[in-house]
Write a protein that holds these residues in place. Structure first.
Motif, short mmCIF file in Angstrom:
data_model
loop_
_atom_site.label_atom_id
_atom_site.label_comp_id
_atom_site.label_asym_id
_atom_site.label_seq_id
_atom_site.Cartn_x
_atom_site.Cartn_y
_atom_site.Cartn_z
N UNK A 70 -5.37 -0.75 3.08
CA UNK A 70 -5.08 -1.86 2.17
C UNK A 70 -4.55 -1.42 0.80
N UNK A 71 -4.06 -0.20 0.71
CA UNK A 71 -3.55 0.28 -0.57
C UNK A 71 -2.32 -0.51 -1.00
N UNK A 72 -1.38 -0.73 -0.08
CA UNK A 72 -0.20 -1.55 -0.38
C UNK A 72 -0.56 -3.00 -0.08
N UNK A 73 -0.57 -3.86 -1.09
CA UNK A 73 -0.94 -5.26 -0.86
C UNK A 73 -0.03 -5.92 0.18
N UNK A 74 -0.64 -6.72 1.04
CA UNK A 74 0.10 -7.39 2.11
C UNK A 74 -0.57 -8.72 2.43
N UNK A 75 0.20 -9.80 2.35
CA UNK A 75 -0.34 -11.11 2.73
C UNK A 75 -0.79 -11.12 4.19
N UNK A 98 -5.26 5.63 -6.38
CA UNK A 98 -4.02 6.10 -7.01
C UNK A 98 -3.76 5.25 -8.25
N UNK A 99 -3.62 5.94 -9.34
CA UNK A 99 -3.32 5.25 -10.59
C UNK A 99 -4.37 4.23 -10.97
N UNK A 100 -3.90 3.14 -11.52
CA UNK A 100 -4.82 2.09 -11.96
C UNK A 100 -4.82 0.88 -11.03
N UNK A 101 -4.31 1.05 -9.81
CA UNK A 101 -4.29 -0.05 -8.85
C UNK A 101 -5.71 -0.45 -8.48
N UNK A 119 -9.02 9.61 -1.08
CA UNK A 119 -7.94 10.20 -1.86
C UNK A 119 -6.87 10.86 -1.01
N UNK A 120 -7.22 11.26 0.22
CA UNK A 120 -6.22 11.92 1.08
C UNK A 120 -6.58 11.69 2.55
N UNK A 121 -5.69 12.13 3.42
CA UNK A 121 -5.86 11.92 4.86
C UNK A 121 -7.16 12.52 5.38
N UNK A 122 -7.49 13.70 4.93
CA UNK A 122 -8.71 14.34 5.43
C UNK A 122 -9.95 13.53 5.08
N UNK A 123 -9.98 12.99 3.89
CA UNK A 123 -11.12 12.15 3.49
C UNK A 123 -11.15 10.87 4.33
N UNK A 124 -9.99 10.29 4.62
CA UNK A 124 -9.93 9.10 5.47
C UNK A 124 -10.45 9.42 6.87
#
Length: 133
Positions: A70-75, A98-101, A119-124
């Motif tokens: 859900x990092x990139x907002x999507x309806x 990432x950033x202030x999102x 923060x990264x793929x390995x953590x996911x």
């Protein structure tokens, strides 16, 4: 074997398509991913909106869990999360720091949604391992 519905932004932006593919590959070790096309480099828009809606809701209804990046907002992803909650399908959201999102309060504040920052793929991958253990 679990049926997994993976959700990620398509029309809202494809910047994370490579990451989606990597997450889908990891999810395939836990079950059948019904929405592998989310990780494709190119997504076809040949189908009608109604066809996509009905097909995706059929897949969602037959899923044991919804995993959403859900990092990139999507309806569309928000809609799928809401429908999964109403169908009492477990929902897990992954949000990349990432950033202030900020993640929508409607997702982060829902008691029916498990939300994990990473923060990264390995953590996911570590998070997914815990979710499916």
């Amino acid at each position: 074997m679990k049926n997994i519905y993976f959700a990620g932004s398509i029309r809202g932006g494809r910047d994370d398509a490579k990451l989606y593919k990597q997450l889908i590959d990891e999810l395939k070790t836990y079950g059948a991913v019904l929405t592998e096309h989310i990780g494709a480099k190119e997504v076809s828009f040949d189908l009608s909106d109604r066809h996509i809606h009905d097909r995706d809701l059929e897949w969602l209804s037959s899923s044991d869990i919804l995993i959403a990046e859900v990092t990139t907002p999507s309806l569309g992803v928000g809609y799928e999360i809401g429908r999964a909650v109403s169908l009492e399908i477990p929902v897990v959201c992954l949000f990349r720091n990432r950033g202030d999102a900020l993640l929508s309060a409607m997702i982060a504040g829902s008691p029916a949604v498990q939300t994990f920052n990473y923060s990264d793929l390995e953590e996911a991958k570590e998070i997914l391992g815990k979710v499916f253990s």
